[in-house]
Write an enzyme that holds these catalytic residues in place. Structure first.
Site, short mmCIF file in Angstrom:
data_model
loop_
_atom_site.label_atom_id
_atom_site.label_comp_id
_atom_site.label_asym_id
_atom_site.label_seq_id
_atom_site.Cartn_x
_atom_site.Cartn_y
_atom_site.Cartn_z
N TYR A 1 -1.75 -0.42 10.65
CA TYR A 1 -1.90 -0.79 9.23
C TYR A 1 -0.58 -0.55 8.49
O TYR A 1 -0.10 -1.43 7.75
CB TYR A 1 -3.03 0.03 8.59
CG TYR A 1 -3.28 -0.31 7.13
CD1 TYR A 1 -3.79 -1.56 6.77
CD2 TYR A 1 -3.01 0.61 6.12
CE1 TYR A 1 -4.02 -1.88 5.42
CE2 TYR A 1 -3.24 0.30 4.79
CZ TYR A 1 -3.75 -0.94 4.44
OH TYR A 1 -3.97 -1.25 3.12
N SER B 1 0.88 -1.17 0.00
CA SER B 1 0.00 0.00 0.00
C SER B 1 0.91 1.22 0.00
O SER B 1 2.10 1.11 0.35
CB SER B 1 -0.86 0.00 1.27
OG SER B 1 -1.44 1.27 1.50
P1 NDP Z 1 -11.80 -5.48 0.38
O1 NDP Z 1 -12.26 -5.29 1.79
O2 NDP Z 1 -12.80 -5.23 -0.70
O3 NDP Z 1 -11.21 -6.94 0.19
C1 NDP Z 1 -10.48 -7.60 1.20
C2 NDP Z 1 -10.46 -9.08 0.88
O4 NDP Z 1 -9.70 -9.75 1.90
C3 NDP Z 1 -11.85 -9.69 0.87
O5 NDP Z 1 -11.96 -10.56 -0.22
C4 NDP Z 1 -11.91 -10.48 2.17
O6 NDP Z 1 -12.70 -11.65 1.98
C5 NDP Z 1 -10.44 -10.87 2.33
N1 NDP Z 1 -10.10 -11.22 3.69
C6 NDP Z 1 -10.17 -10.46 4.82
N2 NDP Z 1 -9.81 -11.17 5.89
C7 NDP Z 1 -9.50 -12.42 5.44
C8 NDP Z 1 -9.07 -13.60 6.06
N3 NDP Z 1 -8.87 -13.69 7.39
N4 NDP Z 1 -8.85 -14.71 5.30
C9 NDP Z 1 -9.06 -14.65 3.97
N5 NDP Z 1 -9.46 -13.55 3.31
C10 NDP Z 1 -9.69 -12.45 4.05
O7 NDP Z 1 -10.54 -4.53 0.24
P2 NDP Z 1 -9.48 -4.30 -0.97
O8 NDP Z 1 -9.88 -5.03 -2.17
O9 NDP Z 1 -9.26 -2.86 -1.04
O10 NDP Z 1 -8.17 -4.95 -0.31
C11 NDP Z 1 -7.32 -5.85 -0.97
C12 NDP Z 1 -5.88 -5.56 -0.58
O11 NDP Z 1 -5.49 -4.32 -1.13
C13 NDP Z 1 -5.64 -5.47 0.93
O12 NDP Z 1 -4.42 -6.11 1.25
C14 NDP Z 1 -5.51 -3.97 1.16
O13 NDP Z 1 -4.73 -3.67 2.29
C15 NDP Z 1 -4.83 -3.57 -0.14
N6 NDP Z 1 -4.94 -2.13 -0.45
C16 NDP Z 1 -6.16 -1.57 -0.68
C17 NDP Z 1 -6.25 -0.23 -0.95
C18 NDP Z 1 -7.56 0.45 -1.16
O14 NDP Z 1 -7.60 1.69 -1.15
N7 NDP Z 1 -8.66 -0.25 -1.39
C19 NDP Z 1 -5.06 0.63 -1.02
C20 NDP Z 1 -3.83 -0.08 -0.78
C21 NDP Z 1 -3.78 -1.41 -0.52
P3 NDP Z 1 -13.62 -12.36 3.07
O15 NDP Z 1 -14.20 -11.29 3.94
O16 NDP Z 1 -14.65 -13.06 2.23
O17 NDP Z 1 -12.72 -13.32 3.77
#
Ligand code: NDP
Length: 247
Positions: free
Chosen positions: A153, A140
């Protein structure tokens, strides 16, 4: 498309992971989806197959090494190999340190940091056996800066950066043809903000995201480009932001 690659994506049930899955599947790559919400994964698999793509999924909590290894096994059983492993699962419940939201701290450490390590532990031996592979980690811009409310974070995402860089060097030294790519996005539209537990920070972040965030498909485009590089070349570190995001 020149070459089909089997691609495993954690956190594939929403946001960036879902966008990556759909984009790569639309290019003919078989995708293997992991997350906790299997209803969402089943829906994405159906959408991929309805448009002629190939997908499999497995319920995975990335805080369990056994479950992450089982996801790797699903890919091997369904498609016979793993070409790309994307450590994408993550969460960002910002809060002030004084509020001592220990549960949120621990969840971020478990998912963002341990989950990334477990993905590496699952994929790396397979890559070595194949003598090729590609590990993609979601950092990130919080891997590069730390601000009020974002201490833990950022700590986890700085950790992802550190792990990625050591992994890149270790793989280059080992000579198993394993590429390492780390993507450092700014604000991207997804469910990330909706899972923040501090109402005031969630609202402030939502306003920022409503104004600036770019579609998750932008990150899918970058992943697609990283995967498509010639086999002797790695895109290692990519920072991508909305054009008017300051940091
Ligand atoms: P979302 O919340 O839309 O997606 C997060 C995903 O992580 C979901 O599919 C969720 O699925 C999964 N997840 C959470 N906890 C678990 C777990 N314990 N086991 C398995 N899966 C898990 O957010 P983003 O798409 O934005 O995030 C994706 C990545 O991108 C993250 O690492 C985030 O830090 C990074 N990121 C995002 C940014 C943004 O602005 N959106 C900016 C920079 C980085 P489920 O709940 O079904 O398990």
């Amino acid at each position: 498309m020149e070459e089909k690659k089997v691609i495993v994506i954690t956190g594939a049930s929403s946001g960036i992971g879902e966008a990556i899955a759909k984009e790569l599947a639309s290019q003919g790559h078989p995708v293997v989806l992991g997350a906790r919400r299997t209803d969402k994964l089943a829906q994405i698999k159906n959408e991929v197959e309805a448009t002629g793509g190939q997908a499999a999924y497995r319920q995975v909590d990335v805080t369990s090494l056994e479950e992450v290894q089982a996801l790797a096994q699903t890919a091997l059983t369904e498609f016979g190999r793993i070409d790309v492993w994307i450590n994408n699962a993550g969460l960002m419940p910002h809060s002030l340190l004084i509020d001592a939201k220990v549960d949120d701290w621990n969840r971020m450490i478990d998912v963002n940091l341990r989950g990334t390590l477990y993905g590496i532990a699952a994929a790396q031996p397979i890559f070595h056996e194949q003598n090729t592979g590609h590990l993609i980690n979601l950092g990130s811009v919080a891997s590069l800066y730390s601000h009020v409310g974002g201490a833990v974070y950022s700590a986890t995402k700085w950790g992802v950066k550190a792990i990625s860089e050591s992994l890149r060097e270790e793989e280059a030294q080992a000579g198993h043809n394993v590429r390492v790519t780390t993507i450092y996005p700014g604000a991207v539209q997804s469910e990330l903000v909706s899972h923040m537990t501090d109402p005031a920070r969630r609202e402030a972040s939502q306003q920022f995201y409503d104004q600036f965030a770019i579609p998750a498909e932008r990150i899918a485009t970058i992943v697609s480009q990283a995967i498509a590089m010639p086999a002797d070349t790695a895109l290692n570190d990519i920072v991508v932001r909305p054009i008017n995001q300051v940091q």
